[in-house]
Motif scaffolding. Structure first.
Motif, PDB file in Angstrom:
ATOM      1  N   ILE A   7       0.840  -1.204   0.000  1.00 41.23           N
ATOM      2  CA  ILE A   7       0.000   0.000   0.000  1.00 41.23           C
ATOM      3  C   ILE A   7       0.869   1.247   0.000  1.00 41.23           C
ATOM      4  N   LYS A   8       1.929   1.223   0.815  1.00 48.36           N
ATOM      5  CA  LYS A   8       2.831   2.379   0.849  1.00 48.36           C
ATOM      6  C   LYS A   8       3.490   2.587  -0.509  1.00 48.36           C
ATOM      7  N   ARG A   9       3.918   1.496  -1.145  1.00 55.22           N
ATOM      8  CA  ARG A   9       4.527   1.615  -2.470  1.00 55.22           C
ATOM      9  C   ARG A   9       3.535   2.171  -3.483  1.00 55.22           C
ATOM     10  N   ARG A  10       2.286   1.679  -3.384  1.00 56.99           N
ATOM     11  CA  ARG A  10       1.270   2.169  -4.320  1.00 56.99           C
ATOM     12  C   ARG A  10       1.032   3.659  -4.124  1.00 56.99           C
ATOM     13  N   GLU A  11       0.941   4.095  -2.866  1.00 58.55           N
ATOM     14  CA  GLU A  11       0.721   5.515  -2.609  1.00 58.55           C
ATOM     15  C   GLU A  11       1.883   6.351  -3.139  1.00 58.55           C
ATOM     16  N   ALA A  12       3.123   5.827  -2.948  1.00 59.17           N
ATOM     17  CA  ALA A  12       4.294   6.557  -3.441  1.00 59.17           C
ATOM     18  C   ALA A  12       4.289   6.625  -4.965  1.00 59.17           C
ATOM     19  N   GLU A  13       3.957   5.516  -5.617  1.00 56.85           N
ATOM     20  CA  GLU A  13       3.922   5.480  -7.076  1.00 56.85           C
ATOM     21  C   GLU A  13       2.823   6.389  -7.624  1.00 56.85           C
ATOM     22  N   LEU A  14       1.658   6.349  -7.000  1.00 54.46           N
ATOM     23  CA  LEU A  14       0.560   7.212  -7.458  1.00 54.46           C
ATOM     24  C   LEU A  14       0.904   8.688  -7.266  1.00 54.46           C
ATOM     25  N   LYS A  15       1.604   8.995  -6.178  1.00 55.36           N
ATOM     26  CA  LYS A  15       2.022  10.377  -5.954  1.00 55.36           C
ATOM     27  C   LYS A  15       3.001  10.811  -7.040  1.00 55.36           C
ATOM     28  N   ALA A  16       3.923   9.906  -7.355  1.00 55.42           N
ATOM     29  CA  ALA A  16       4.891  10.220  -8.407  1.00 55.42           C
ATOM     30  C   ALA A  16       4.196  10.410  -9.750  1.00 55.42           C
ATOM     31  N   ILE A  17       3.201   9.563 -10.034  1.00 51.37           N
ATOM     32  CA  ILE A  17       2.446   9.689 -11.294  1.00 51.37           C
ATOM     33  C   ILE A  17       1.711  11.017 -11.344  1.00 51.37           C
ATOM     34  N   ALA A  18       1.101  11.398 -10.226  1.00 53.42           N
ATOM     35  CA  ALA A  18       0.383  12.679 -10.177  1.00 53.42           C
ATOM     36  C   ALA A  18       1.326  13.846 -10.425  1.00 53.42           C
ATOM     37  N   GLU A  19       2.528  13.753  -9.854  1.00 53.07           N
ATOM     38  CA  GLU A  19       3.510  14.811 -10.081  1.00 53.07           C
ATOM     39  C   GLU A  19       3.920  14.874 -11.540  1.00 53.07           C
ATOM     40  N   GLU A  20       4.081  13.693 -12.159  1.00 50.94           N
ATOM     41  CA  GLU A  20       4.433  13.644 -13.580  1.00 50.94           C
ATOM     42  C   GLU A  20       3.318  14.223 -14.440  1.00 50.94           C
ATOM     43  N   LYS A  21       2.086  13.928 -14.097  1.00 49.09           N
ATOM     44  CA  LYS A  21       0.950  14.476 -14.839  1.00 49.09           C
ATOM     45  C   LYS A  21       0.900  16.001 -14.717  1.00 49.09           C
ATOM     46  N   ALA A  22       1.173  16.494 -13.526  1.00 50.05           N
ATOM     47  CA  ALA A  22       1.173  17.946 -13.319  1.00 50.05           C
ATOM     48  C   ALA A  22       2.265  18.612 -14.141  1.00 50.05           C
ATOM     49  N   ARG A  23       3.441  17.986 -14.163  1.00 47.34           N
ATOM     50  CA  ARG A  23       4.529  18.540 -14.961  1.00 47.34           C
ATOM     51  C   ARG A  23       4.188  18.496 -16.450  1.00 47.34           C
ATOM     52  N   ALA A  24       3.539  17.403 -16.900  1.00 45.90           N
ATOM     53  CA  ALA A  24       3.147  17.296 -18.315  1.00 45.90           C
ATOM     54  C   ALA A  24       2.112  18.347 -18.684  1.00 45.90           C
ATOM     55  N   ALA A  25       1.168  18.586 -17.801  1.00 47.59           N
ATOM     56  CA  ALA A  25       0.143  19.612 -18.065  1.00 47.59           C
ATOM     57  C   ALA A  25       0.761  20.996 -18.139  1.00 47.59           C
ATOM     58  N   ALA A  26       1.704  21.263 -17.240  1.00 45.08           N
ATOM     59  CA  ALA A  26       2.381  22.569 -17.264  1.00 45.08           C
ATOM     60  C   ALA A  26       3.169  22.749 -18.552  1.00 45.08           C
ATOM     61  N   ALA A  27       3.832  21.670 -18.979  1.00 49.23           N
ATOM     62  CA  ALA A  27       4.594  21.745 -20.231  1.00 49.23           C
ATOM     63  C   ALA A  27       3.682  21.957 -21.418  1.00 49.23           C
ATOM     64  N   GLN A  28       2.519  21.326 -21.431  1.00 50.14           N
ATOM     65  CA  GLN A  28       1.558  21.484 -22.519  1.00 50.14           C
ATOM     66  C   GLN A  28       1.036  22.914 -22.567  1.00 50.14           C
ATOM     67  N   ALA A  29       0.763  23.471 -21.403  1.00 50.05           N
ATOM     68  CA  ALA A  29       0.282  24.861 -21.356  1.00 50.05           C
ATOM     69  C   ALA A  29       1.344  25.825 -21.884  1.00 50.05           C
ATOM     70  N   ALA A  30       2.572  25.571 -21.508  1.00 49.30           N
ATOM     71  CA  ALA A  30       3.658  26.430 -21.974  1.00 49.30           C
ATOM     72  C   ALA A  30       3.805  26.352 -23.490  1.00 49.30           C
ATOM     73  N   TYR A  31       3.671  25.141 -24.019  1.00 56.55           N
ATOM     74  CA  TYR A  31       3.792  24.968 -25.470  1.00 56.55           C
ATOM     75  C   TYR A  31       2.685  25.714 -26.198  1.00 56.55           C
ATOM     76  N   GLU A  32       1.453  25.592 -25.748  1.00 58.64           N
ATOM     77  CA  GLU A  32       0.331  26.283 -26.384  1.00 58.64           C
ATOM     78  C   GLU A  32       0.509  27.796 -26.328  1.00 58.64           C
ATOM     79  N   LYS A  33       1.054  28.263 -25.216  1.00 60.72           N
ATOM     80  CA  LYS A  33       1.294  29.698 -25.087  1.00 60.72           C
ATOM     81  C   LYS A  33       2.339  30.148 -26.099  1.00 60.72           C
ATOM     82  N   GLU A  34       3.346  29.342 -26.282  1.00 58.18           N
ATOM     83  CA  GLU A  34       4.394  29.674 -27.247  1.00 58.18           C
ATOM     84  C   GLU A  34       3.864  29.667 -28.675  1.00 58.18           C
ATOM     85  N   GLU A  35       2.964  28.752 -29.039  1.00 60.19           N
ATOM     86  CA  GLU A  35       2.372  28.685 -30.376  1.00 60.19           C
ATOM     87  C   GLU A  35       1.544  29.943 -30.656  1.00 60.19           C
TER      88      GLU A  35
END
Length: 433
Positions: free
Chosen positions: A224-252
């Motif tokens: 359970i602890k590993r799952r929570e850690a992995e899900l937290k890491a995935i959420a952080e990756e998703k947040a970083r991907a969304a921020a990168a996508q927003a930056a790209y659209e702004k640049e376009e």
């Protein structure tokens, strides 16, 4: 643009793949834990059934012991009656002997004095008829008395034979009853010992299954602890991907407004794509779950040695009915181990002998202080091999097995306590039996 989309797809794929995998692992542990719970429940049910059987056996043994006590009481009464009969027989023998002497004396008198002629002469020489009749009646009385003595003698001899036969029958009946009860008690005691062995085995199995369940529960928590850690890491990756996508659209959008700044936008895009690519690579590495370390079982160490070479337990540490027939419930504060007279008895641990003496209840006994808060007791010995104040090592012979003191047969009463004649504890778990 390709790199940002690659990062987004990779992150979402990780969320879709790792999440179900970790959930399945947790579910597998739930299944294993449930299986262990069912095993423990079934074993505890068997243990309770075995315990109920043991209680029933204890009840039967108590009833047999009560019957033995009752038979013993009857035996005492019959022995008292037998003693009375023997006294009566002795009295009858004396009476018979006296009558025999009396009859022999009268017969001797008749032979010596020729009583038959004397009686006839006494009648014929009487001065009157009344005197003759009186002399004749006296003679008749003497003859009748002799006949009564003979008849009494015969009746007493018959009574003697009857009383003797009655005494033999009573004795045979008591011996037969005692033998039957002894066999019943022996069989029930053997069955009780088998039942206690079965209960101990079930207790060991329950302990093992509980440890396995605890292991699964610990592994589940780690998963359970590993799952929570992995899900937290995935959420952080998703947040970083969304921020990168927003930056790209702004640049376009900025590129459409100002063609003159296209070269600058291209440079920024290249820089952002490199950053995204590195983040994507890091995300791939972080997808690998860490495996928990295998727990190492604690080392097993006892330090207690067996007091006899061949262990044969006849009675364990428990509450039981007084074996000497009082019917009272008493704490049997040790373990009885049976064997032959003189069997060597060994010190369970190293220590100092504090007592080697006799007690009306414990008989010849030895007490050893082990210097760690524990004392061991060796009771009903036939002989001593150590003395008070002597230092002994583990396995030193302290005496021979016997049946001195309050004992029903040759055995060793082995006990462990935290004081001198106080604080007795069950030796079984320490000895591993």
């Amino acid at each position: 643009m390709f790199n940002i989309k690659k990062l987004t797809i990779l992150t979402l794929s990780s969320a879709l793949l790792i999440g179900p995998v970790l959930t399945v692992q947790a579910d597998e542990y739930d299944t294993k834990i449930q299986q262990q719970t069912e095993k423990i429940s079934n074993l505890e049910g068997e243990q309770q059934a075995a315990q109920n059987t043991l209680i029933a056996l204890e009840t039967q043994i108590s009833q047999i012991e009560a019957e033995i006590a009752e038979t013993s009481a009857k035996k005492v009464k019959e022995e008292e009656r037998l003693n009375e009969i023997n006294l009566e027989i002795a009295d009858l023998k004396v009476a018979i002997e006296k009558r025999n002497k009396q009859l022999e004396e009268q017969a001797r008198n008749v032979q010596v004095n020729q009583t038959g002629n004397n009686i006839l002469e006494a009648v014929l020489t009487a001065d009157s008829l009344n005197e003759a009749l009186g002399r004749a009646m006296a003679v008749t009385t003497i003859v009748n008395a002799n006949n009564e003595i003979i008849e009494t003698q015969k009746e007493d001899q018959e009574q003697l034979e009857k009383l003797s036969e009655e005494a033999q029958q009573r004795l045979a009946t008591i011996e037969a009853q005692a033998k039957v009860l002894a066999e019943k008690e022996e069989n029930l005691t053997a069955t009780r010992l088998d039942q206690q062995v079965a209960i101990n085995e079930l207790q060991g199995m329950i302990a093992t299954e509980k440890k396995q369940k605890e292991k699964f529960e610990k592994q589940k928590q780690e998963a359970i602890k590993r799952r929570e850690a992995e899900l937290k890491a995935i959420a952080e990756e998703k947040a970083r991907a969304a921020a990168a996508q927003a930056a790209y659209e702004k640049e376009e959008a900025a590129r459409a407004k100002a063609a003159a700044e296209a070269q600058v936008v291209v440079q920024e895009e290249t820089s952002n794509n490199n950053t995204v690519t590195n983040s994507s690579d890091n995300a791939v590495v972080s997808d690998t779950p860490q495996q928990p370390a295998t727990p190492t079982p604690p080392p097993a160490s006892s330090g207690w040695g067996m007091p006899v070479s061949n262990v044969s337990v006849s009675s364990r540490f428990s509450w039981r009915t007084d074996p000497f027939g009082s019917g009272a419930s008493e704490l049997h504060n040790g373990i009885d181990m049976v064997g032959s007279s003189g069997t060597p008895i060994f010190a369970s641990k190293a220590g100092t002998v504090v007592q080697a003496s006799y007690d009306p209840s414990a008989g010849n006994h030895v007490i050893i202080d082990h210097g760690d808060g524990y004392y061991t007791y060796y009771m009903h010995l036939s002989s001593f091999a150590v003395s008070a104040g002597q230092s002994v090592g583990q396995g030193t012979t302290v005496g021979g097995m016997g049946t001195t003191g309050s004992s029903t047969g040759v055995h060793l009463h082995f006990a462990i306590a935290t004081g001198i004649w106080s604080g007795f504890i069950d030796p079984g778990p320490l000895l591993g039996i």
